[in-house]
Design a protein around this motif. Structure first.
Motif, mmCIF file in Angstrom:
data_model
loop_
_atom_site.group_PDB
_atom_site.id
_atom_site.type_symbol
_atom_site.label_atom_id
_atom_site.label_comp_id
_atom_site.label_asym_id
_atom_site.label_seq_id
_atom_site.Cartn_x
_atom_site.Cartn_y
_atom_site.Cartn_z
ATOM 1 N N ALA A 1 0.778 -1.106 -0.228
ATOM 2 C CA ALA A 1 -0.132 -0.193 -0.176
ATOM 3 C C ALA A 1 1.141 1.222 -0.029
ATOM 4 O O ALA A 1 0.668 2.319 -0.763
ATOM 5 N N GLY A 2 1.920 1.037 0.775
ATOM 6 C CA GLY A 2 2.819 2.409 0.777
ATOM 7 C C GLY A 2 3.692 2.633 -0.488
ATOM 8 O O GLY A 2 3.582 3.541 -0.899
ATOM 9 N N LEU A 3 3.986 1.525 -1.298
ATOM 10 C CA LEU A 3 4.370 1.602 -2.654
ATOM 11 C C LEU A 3 3.506 2.140 -3.525
ATOM 12 O O LEU A 3 3.862 3.194 -4.487
ATOM 13 N N ALA A 4 2.223 1.701 -3.721
ATOM 14 C CA ALA A 4 1.272 2.260 -4.309
ATOM 15 C C ALA A 4 1.002 3.623 -4.251
ATOM 16 O O ALA A 4 0.796 4.254 -5.252
ATOM 17 N N GLY A 5 1.129 4.028 -2.780
ATOM 18 C CA GLY A 5 1.007 5.254 -2.575
ATOM 19 C C GLY A 5 1.838 6.298 -3.051
ATOM 20 O O GLY A 5 1.673 7.387 -3.594
ATOM 21 N N VAL A 6 3.127 6.003 -3.105
ATOM 22 C CA VAL A 6 4.038 6.566 -3.495
ATOM 23 C C VAL A 6 3.938 6.629 -5.313
ATOM 24 O O VAL A 6 4.383 7.835 -5.655
ATOM 25 N N GLY A 7 3.528 5.676 -5.476
ATOM 26 C CA GLY A 7 3.428 5.767 -7.271
ATOM 27 C C GLY A 7 2.428 6.479 -7.728
ATOM 28 O O GLY A 7 2.419 7.279 -8.856
ATOM 29 N N LEU A 8 1.165 6.537 -6.840
ATOM 30 C CA LEU A 8 0.008 7.364 -7.104
ATOM 31 C C LEU A 8 0.525 8.991 -6.915
ATOM 32 O O LEU A 8 0.222 9.680 -7.667
#
Length: 893
Positions: A779-786
């Motif tokens: 979720a953290g990686l996806a948040g950074v990507g977003l």
């Protein structure tokens, strides 16, 4: 016609250093154009060019210029230096990409390191493990039995497909010597070519020979493990030749094994080895029960190893063993009749018991599936970062194309930059994998308890490096392919900040994929957390708090079956005199027992025996455990002693057992037939107690029958002590109480009941820890990507926002535009994530308890978390858009 030298000539030119190569190729180009092209003959042109290239190389080798030797470099060195300088100019991008890759690499490497240690890594201290097989005697239900020493000798001589064959079995050992206080150890009885088959060497002295292992007449010898020698004997060389007493019998120490070797089972460390011919002596087994030198009845060796002959397949050995065992069953039907049901099965590899391999492999696959999702999310994130960087470098790429750079050079440049990112990502991923190992596997991979420290060996490092190279090369191609399509004229005319729809669509697609995969992991994590909560809320049927367990085994000291119960009762009486002990009892095995059968007496012709679990207890067992007595009574005080009335007459049933036998009728006073070690016994039911769960909390409580401890023919039992005393003080008091009864009997193990109960959830806790942590990371990686995508799009639309503000748009409207895009990505990710969860949930179908595979509550919580993440990712870009200055944004172009 364009100049296209043959491939072979190009390879020859590569042998020439770069400065001289440019001159040679240019010179050949001119001469080729003037002399060869008019011929229009491909073969003639190729031969001419090849000859000229060889002649030039020979001339250069014989007269190499001094300046050429000084300037010679490996061909890609220029590109590597350029890539390094390019990354150094963007430290934020490089650090974020490396950290993102390290998370995915570390997750997959952590799972692989555990799988490598359990399934693939050679057993330490064993030479040439590739040809070793395990022979297991199993029935159609997968249950296994052992084989006698004499039968094993006959099988070894009747199986030409095996060059060596040996048996081994674990054995409870109580050791003492002049320098060693009584201590409980794990021993292993071996026969045949055990050490020769495994290729185990001695660190000191020698190992047990085949003659000593099979001959019960020669001197009793033992070999110590290096760990025991170091721990208890201080690595003294004088231990070789000394005498130790094992289970009351003298054994001469002849050697110490290789420091790496601790047995062939990764889940248990063996302390010492003894000859299989001495097994009956160490068990104090009387000859009257068939424990003789030439008896085939005692199935001693539960583990059988073999080494395959050259070119022989395991299936061939299996057929040979079945033929040999059928012959032994026909020749000795009384002792070997059981092998008509239990047949030999051959398994390749050692290190894990055959009956555990299936469940462990399934668990590892589940772990790998979770880690792979995190790796995919990380790779998609890095691809997004590379795309953004590639877009910002479009003018640079266009200029390089205009100056003559080929597409292959641009591909190479991007791939080298990706490979440079993989080196620190691999190192950081290995560190993260080591930290993750300590966190995840501390709960215990199996019910045997926590795994030992899992080292990162060369195979694990190679795996991490391979994953890093594969992922960076794969996703490094994304910006490379995008760069190859750059229009030189167009991008030299327009601003590099103008984002193309194709790039924006690609970025959005990758972001949505990250969010969808994150939702599937979040859903699984919520479901597993709820599963663990549900399992913790299962009514155990007893109260584990405040109970401490101590296992005692007087059998190695020669106690007869009639004296077992008296020994344990004497210890209980000594423990009850300790101030602070509120209650104590003895039991064969808490909430477990052994499989047996029960039927109504006299037997009903139409009724089949009911398969149940039997347990042997002392008089206060139900009081200590907090198990309610629903009907009748418990065993009378001192019923544990042999010869008492309850010891020879009474039985207690669990509630489920009583219902299965008698329905709603009262069971008190009725008689039942119970299977035991010595046949069947008839007992009168004196009480009915509440049901107690077994190790598997997912299943219904098993039917149980309780018998007095005096009936138990096995020597060991577990003391249960309920007390508020501190653990250290209680340990000292129990050791003194046992020493007062018999100082030669050590405490085999001690544990808190709460720890024992918690270990029954070992796999669930390990999986939940891993999925919960990786879901948070995903979720953290996806948040950074977003965030990176929203920030990039917001920056690209700065001029547009300036125009909107200049035309009267409100600041809130600008913020809503940014937030709307982020929430749109989140909403699409939720929709796709639900579909991904439906597919991914099949992996966890058998892992959940009390929760549906696609539970609406779990999906709702995960979706809410993802939408909250989408909102948080847009906050900083929205604030940036909020502060847009129309004058500056319009003048920046």
């Amino acid at each position: 016609m364009s100049f296209r030298p043959p491939l072979l000539a190009c390879l020859v030119l590569r042998l020439i250093p770069q400065p001289h190569r440019d001159y040679v190729s240019g010179d050949l180009h001119e001469e080729y154009a003037e002399s060869v092209l008019p011929c229009r003959g491909r073969f003639a042109a190729s031969m001419w060019f090849f000859g000229q290239s060889v002649r030039t190389v020979i001339a250069f080798v014989h007269r190499p210029p001094i300046t050429m030797r000084r300037r010679t470099r490996l061909w890609p060195a220029r590109e590597v230096r350029f890539a390094y300088r390019s990354l150094r100019r963007c430290p934020g991008f490089a650090l974020l990409a490396v950290a993102t890759l390290a998370v995915g690499i570390g997750a997959t490497t952590s799972v692989f390191s555990a799988a490598n240690w359990i399934l693939f890594r050679p057993v330490p201290g064993v030479r040439n493990p590739g040809g070793i097989v395990v022979v297991s005697f199993q029935n159609t239900e997968g249950e296994a039995t052992g084989v006698s020493r004499v039968n094993l000798q006959d099988l070894a001589s009747s199986t030409p497909g095996l060059t060596h064959m040996a048996g081994h079995t674990t054995l409870a050992i109580q050791a003492s010597s002049a320098v060693l206080s009584p201590i409980a150890l794990l021993g292993e009885a071996v026969n045949g070519d055990y050490f020769e088959l495994l290729g185990v060497r001695a660190e000191l002295g020698r190992v047990i020979s085949r003659a000593e292992a099979d001959d019960g007449v020669s001197e009793a010898v033992t070999v110590l493990s290096y760990d025991l020698w170091n721990r208890e004997f201080g690595r003294s060389p004088d231990v070789v030749g000394s005498t130790v007493r094992l289970n009351g019998h003298p054994f001469r120490v002849v050697g110490v094994t290789d420091r790496r070797f601790q047995g062939v089972d990764r889940m248990a460390s063996v302390d010492l080895w003894v000859p299989g011919a001495r097994y009956a002596d160490l068990r104090h087994a009387p000859a009257a029960l068939g424990w003789t030198t030439d008896s085939r009845a005692p199935r001693i060796f539960t583990g059988v190893l073999g080494r395959l002959a050259d070119g022989v397949k395991p299936g061939v050995v299996e057929n040979q063993l079945r033929t040999a065992m059928a012959g032994l069953s026909g020749a000795y039907p009384d002792e070997n009749g059981i092998y008509e049901v239990y047949v030999p099965t051959v398994f390749e590899g050692i290190g894990l018991e055959p009956w555990l391999r299936g469940s462990v492999t399934a668990t590892v696959r589940t772990f790998f599936a979770v880690a792979a999702i995190v790796l995919l999310i990380g790779c998609a994130n890095v691809a997004n970062l590379l795309i953004v960087r590639g877009v910002r470098r479009r003018c640079e790429i266009a200029l390089r194309r205009a100056l003559g750079a080929a597409k292959g050079q641009l591909y190479l440049q991007h791939l080298i930059e990706s490979l440079l990112l993989s080196v620190p990502a691999t190192l950081l991923g290995l560190w993260f994998a080591t930290a993750l190992n300590r966190f995840v596997w501390s709960a215990g991979f199996l019910t045997t308890g926590p795994l030992p420290t899992i080292a990162v060996d060369g195979r694990v490092a190679a795996f991490a490096g391979g994953v890093a190279v594969l992922t960076t090369l794969s996703f490094g191609l994304v910006p490379a392919l995008a760069a190859s399509g750059v229009d030189v004229v167009e991008h030299l005319k327009v601003s590099a900040r103008t984002a193309s729809r194709r790039v924006t669509l690609l970025q959005g697609s990758l972001t949505v994929v990250q969010l969808a995969l994150s939702l599937s992991l979040l859903t699984a994590a919520v479901g597993l957390v709820r599963t663990v909560v549900n399992l913790h809320h299962v009514d155990l049927g007893f109260s584990p708090e405040g109970i401490t367990l101590y296992t005692l085994d007087p059998a190695p000291q020669g106690y007869s079956s009639d004296a077992f119960a008296d020994f344990h009762l004497d210890v209980l009486q000594a423990v009850r005199r300790v101030p602070g002990v509120t209650a104590s009892a003895a039991v064969y095995e808490p909430f477990s027992g052994l499989l047996t059968f029960v039927r109504v007496n006299p037997p009903d012709k139409s009724a089949e025996p009911i398969r149940v679990r039997g347990n042997w207890i002392a008089d206060e067992y139900f009081e200590v455990m907090g198990i309610p007595i629903l009907e009748g009574r418990g065993f009378r005080p001192n019923a544990i002693r042999s010869g008492s009335r309850d010891a020879s007459d009474a039985a207690i049933l669990s509630e489920r057992m009583a219902y299965d036998l008698f329905g709603h009728r009262s069971a008190i006073g009725r008689t039942v037939t119970v299977g035991s070690f010595s046949g069947t016994v008839v007992r009168r039911v004196v009480g009915v107690v509440g049901d107690v769960v077994s190790w598997d909390r997912r299943s219904n409580p098993p039917a149980m029958v309780y018998l007095p401890l005096a009936d138990m023919p096995i020597g060991w039992a577990t003391l249960l002590i309920r007390t508020p005393m501190p653990r250290d003080a209680l340990d000292r008091a129990v050791v003194e109480a046992v020493a007062d009864v018999d100082p030669n009997v050590p405490i085999t193990r001690s544990d808190a009941m709460t720890n024992r109960v918690e270990r029954s959830l070992a796999q669930e806790l390990s999986l939940t820890r891993l999925v919960r942590l990786l879901a948070a990371l995903a979720a953290g990686l996806a948040g950074v990507g977003l965030y990176s995508v929203i920030a990039y799009v917001t920056a690209e639309r700065t001029k547009e926002f300036g125009i909107r503000v200049a035309l009267g748009a409100s600041r809130g409207g600008i913020v809503r535009i940014v937030m709307r895009r982020s929430l749109l990505f989140g909403a699409i990710g939720v929709v796709l994530g639900v579909m991904a969860s439906a597919a991914f949930s099949q992996v966890f179908r058998n892992r959940l308890f009390g929760v549906d595979v696609l539970d609406p509550a779990s999906l709702g919580l995960a979706a809410a978390a993802l939408l909250a993440l989408s909102t948080a990712a847009a906050v900083a870009p929205a604030l940036t858009a909020l502060g847009v200055d129309p004058v500056k944004s319009l003048g920046s172009e």
